[in-house]
Design a protein around this motif. Structure first.
Motif, PDB file in Angstrom:
ATOM      1  N   VAL A  33       0.856  -1.188   0.000  1.00 40.71           N
ATOM      2  CA  VAL A  33       0.000   0.000   0.000  1.00 40.71           C
ATOM      3  C   VAL A  33       0.892   1.237   0.000  1.00 40.71           C
ATOM      4  N   SER A  34       0.678   2.123  -0.969  1.00 42.58           N
ATOM      5  CA  SER A  34       1.392   3.398  -0.995  1.00 42.58           C
ATOM      6  C   SER A  34       0.722   4.339  -0.003  1.00 42.58           C
ATOM      7  N   GLY A  35       1.549   5.151   0.674  1.00 41.31           N
ATOM      8  CA  GLY A  35       0.966   6.066   1.653  1.00 41.31           C
ATOM      9  C   GLY A  35       1.967   7.077   2.154  1.00 41.31           C
ATOM     10  N   TYR A  36       1.627   7.643   3.313  1.00 42.15           N
ATOM     11  CA  TYR A  36       2.413   8.709   3.922  1.00 42.15           C
ATOM     12  C   TYR A  36       2.636   8.393   5.391  1.00 42.15           C
ATOM     13  N   SER A  37       3.819   8.716   5.889  1.00 42.72           N
ATOM     14  CA  SER A  37       4.111   8.540   7.307  1.00 42.72           C
ATOM     15  C   SER A  37       5.208   9.513   7.705  1.00 42.72           C
ATOM     16  N   GLY A  38       5.347   9.707   9.011  1.00 41.04           N
ATOM     17  CA  GLY A  38       6.432  10.524   9.533  1.00 41.04           C
ATOM     18  C   GLY A  38       6.126  11.996   9.633  1.00 41.04           C
ATOM     19  N   GLY A  39       4.883  12.378   9.407  1.00 46.09           N
ATOM     20  CA  GLY A  39       4.538  13.792   9.448  1.00 46.09           C
ATOM     21  C   GLY A  39       4.123  14.280  10.810  1.00 46.09           C
ATOM     22  N   ASN A  40       3.899  15.578  10.875  1.00 43.99           N
ATOM     23  CA  ASN A  40       3.597  16.197  12.160  1.00 43.99           C
ATOM     24  C   ASN A  40       2.399  17.137  12.109  1.00 43.99           C
ATOM     25  N   VAL A  41       1.463  16.886  11.223  1.00 44.42           N
ATOM     26  CA  VAL A  41       0.262  17.710  11.157  1.00 44.42           C
ATOM     27  C   VAL A  41      -0.950  16.831  11.464  1.00 44.42           C
ATOM     28  N   PRO A  42      -1.967  17.416  12.045  1.00 46.29           N
ATOM     29  CA  PRO A  42      -3.157  16.620  12.368  1.00 46.29           C
ATOM     30  C   PRO A  42      -3.955  16.263  11.119  1.00 46.29           C
ATOM     31  N   GLY A  43      -4.807  15.265  11.268  1.00 47.68           N
ATOM     32  CA  GLY A  43      -5.678  14.885  10.172  1.00 47.68           C
ATOM     33  C   GLY A  43      -5.014  13.959   9.184  1.00 47.68           C
ATOM     34  N   ILE A  44      -5.700  13.736   8.089  1.00 44.64           N
ATOM     35  CA  ILE A  44      -5.219  12.852   7.031  1.00 44.64           C
ATOM     36  C   ILE A  44      -4.646  13.712   5.911  1.00 44.64           C
ATOM     37  N   PRO A  45      -3.351  13.593   5.660  1.00 46.79           N
ATOM     38  CA  PRO A  45      -2.730  14.434   4.635  1.00 46.79           C
ATOM     39  C   PRO A  45      -3.141  14.011   3.225  1.00 46.79           C
ATOM     40  N   THR A  46      -3.112  14.976   2.335  1.00 48.63           N
ATOM     41  CA  THR A  46      -3.378  14.712   0.922  1.00 48.63           C
ATOM     42  C   THR A  46      -2.058  14.734   0.162  1.00 48.63           C
ATOM     43  N   TYR A  47      -2.079  14.207  -1.050  1.00 53.16           N
ATOM     44  CA  TYR A  47      -0.886  14.214  -1.890  1.00 53.16           C
ATOM     45  C   TYR A  47      -0.394  15.641  -2.112  1.00 53.16           C
ATOM     46  N   ARG A  48      -1.317  16.540  -2.359  1.00 56.81           N
ATOM     47  CA  ARG A  48      -0.945  17.938  -2.594  1.00 56.81           C
ATOM     48  C   ARG A  48      -0.226  18.523  -1.376  1.00 56.81           C
ATOM     49  N   GLU A  49      -0.720  18.212  -0.182  1.00 63.65           N
ATOM     50  CA  GLU A  49      -0.081  18.708   1.039  1.00 63.65           C
ATOM     51  C   GLU A  49       1.303  18.093   1.222  1.00 63.65           C
ATOM     52  N   ILE A  50       1.415  16.795   0.951  1.00 63.21           N
ATOM     53  CA  ILE A  50       2.698  16.102   1.070  1.00 63.21           C
ATOM     54  C   ILE A  50       3.721  16.738   0.129  1.00 63.21           C
ATOM     55  N   CYS A  51       3.293  17.003  -1.101  1.00 63.28           N
ATOM     56  CA  CYS A  51       4.195  17.565  -2.112  1.00 63.28           C
ATOM     57  C   CYS A  51       4.707  18.949  -1.741  1.00 63.28           C
ATOM     58  N   SER A  52       4.001  19.641  -0.857  1.00 60.10           N
ATOM     59  CA  SER A  52       4.467  20.963  -0.428  1.00 60.10           C
ATOM     60  C   SER A  52       5.735  20.850   0.407  1.00 60.10           C
ATOM     61  N   GLY A  53       5.949  19.665   1.000  1.00 61.49           N
ATOM     62  CA  GLY A  53       7.101  19.463   1.863  1.00 61.49           C
ATOM     63  C   GLY A  53       6.919  20.042   3.256  1.00 61.49           C
ATOM     64  N   LEU A  54       5.736  20.580   3.543  1.00 61.75           N
ATOM     65  CA  LEU A  54       5.513  21.259   4.817  1.00 61.75           C
ATOM     66  C   LEU A  54       4.915  20.363   5.895  1.00 61.75           C
ATOM     67  N   THR A  55       4.446  19.179   5.550  1.00 63.03           N
ATOM     68  CA  THR A  55       3.770  18.327   6.537  1.00 63.03           C
ATOM     69  C   THR A  55       4.746  17.436   7.308  1.00 63.03           C
ATOM     70  N   GLY A  56       5.945  17.248   6.771  1.00 65.95           N
ATOM     71  CA  GLY A  56       6.917  16.361   7.400  1.00 65.95           C
ATOM     72  C   GLY A  56       6.762  14.904   7.014  1.00 65.95           C
ATOM     73  N   HIS A  57       5.729  14.587   6.248  1.00 65.05           N
ATOM     74  CA  HIS A  57       5.500  13.202   5.833  1.00 65.05           C
ATOM     75  C   HIS A  57       6.467  12.797   4.725  1.00 65.05           C
ATOM     76  N   ALA A  58       6.709  11.509   4.651  1.00 70.71           N
ATOM     77  CA  ALA A  58       7.467  10.923   3.542  1.00 70.71           C
ATOM     78  C   ALA A  58       6.513  10.061   2.731  1.00 70.71           C
ATOM     79  N   GLU A  59       6.774   9.974   1.442  1.00 71.08           N
ATOM     80  CA  GLU A  59       6.066   8.992   0.615  1.00 71.08           C
ATOM     81  C   GLU A  59       6.644   7.633   0.991  1.00 71.08           C
ATOM     82  N   VAL A  60       5.786   6.724   1.401  1.00 79.76           N
ATOM     83  CA  VAL A  60       6.230   5.406   1.851  1.00 79.76           C
ATOM     84  C   VAL A  60       5.341   4.319   1.275  1.00 79.76           C
ATOM     85  N   ILE A  61       5.792   3.101   1.450  1.00 80.63           N
ATOM     86  CA  ILE A  61       4.932   1.949   1.208  1.00 80.63           C
ATOM     87  C   ILE A  61       4.861   1.160   2.502  1.00 80.63           C
TER      88      ILE A  61
END
Length: 179
Positions: A33-61
């Motif tokens: 499953v492709s997804g996101y982890s390692g971030g520091n913002v509340p809620g469920i992040p979107t791809y657009r938010e992840i791509c901003s680099g501001l959420t702290g999440h990494a693209e992971v599987i």
């Protein structure tokens, strides 16, 4: 996990389309499953938010594997040789913290194995390994259109230019581990 041989592994090696395509080819891997982890913002992040680099999440599987077929250590070695673990926050043309090399361990045993693999793999690279090793926090599955991306889009430019060569390398290096 109901089956005692089924375990999970969560890693990021740049774009999750690449790592998903690789691990979908490995014997013993039941689900990816492709997804996101390692971030520091509340809620469920979107791809657009992840791509901003501001959420702290990494693209992971996050993959589910049968340890009676393939071990966590073997999967980590495949992971470490399927991307460049020596480039900080970058894989090829993809740049930003969301593309960092990272192993999110699920328990202390995974952490211990990952530490050993990272140490053993260091001699195989000219530059220092920068792969982050962190406990798994929340994992958020990516949007549906990211799941099985390569399988559904093999003729797309990114897939032919970036993912197909990685799969060719995988077939050459690990043919005995392929489905």
């Amino acid at each position: 996990m109901a089956d005692k041989n089924l375990h999970q592994m969560t890693v990021g090696g740049g774009c999750f389309w690449c790592t998903e395509a690789i691990f979908n080819q490995i014997k013993g891997v039941e689900k990816v499953v492709s997804g996101y982890s390692g971030g520091n913002v509340p809620g469920i992040p979107t791809y657009r938010e992840i791509c901003s680099g501001l959420t702290g999440h990494a693209e992971v599987i996050q993959l589910t594997f049968d340890s009676s077929v393939i071990t966590f250590e073997e999967l980590l070695i495949i992971f470490m040789t399927s991307h460049d673990p020596t480039t900080l926050n970058r894989q090829g043309a993809d740049r930003g913290t969301q593309y960092r090399s990272v192993i999110f361990y699920h328990n202390e045993k995974q952490k211990e194995v990952a530490e050993i693999v990272l140490k053993e793999m260091a001699s195989h690279y000219e530059n220092s390994i920068v792969t982050e090793l962190s406990p798994l926090g929340k994992f958020h599955p990516a949007e549906d259109y990211h799941q099985d991306y390569y399988a559904k889009n093999q003729s797309q430019g990114y897939c032919t230019a970036v993912i197909s060569p990685k799969l060719a390398k995988l077939r050459k290096m690990y043919s005995e581990k392929l489905k």
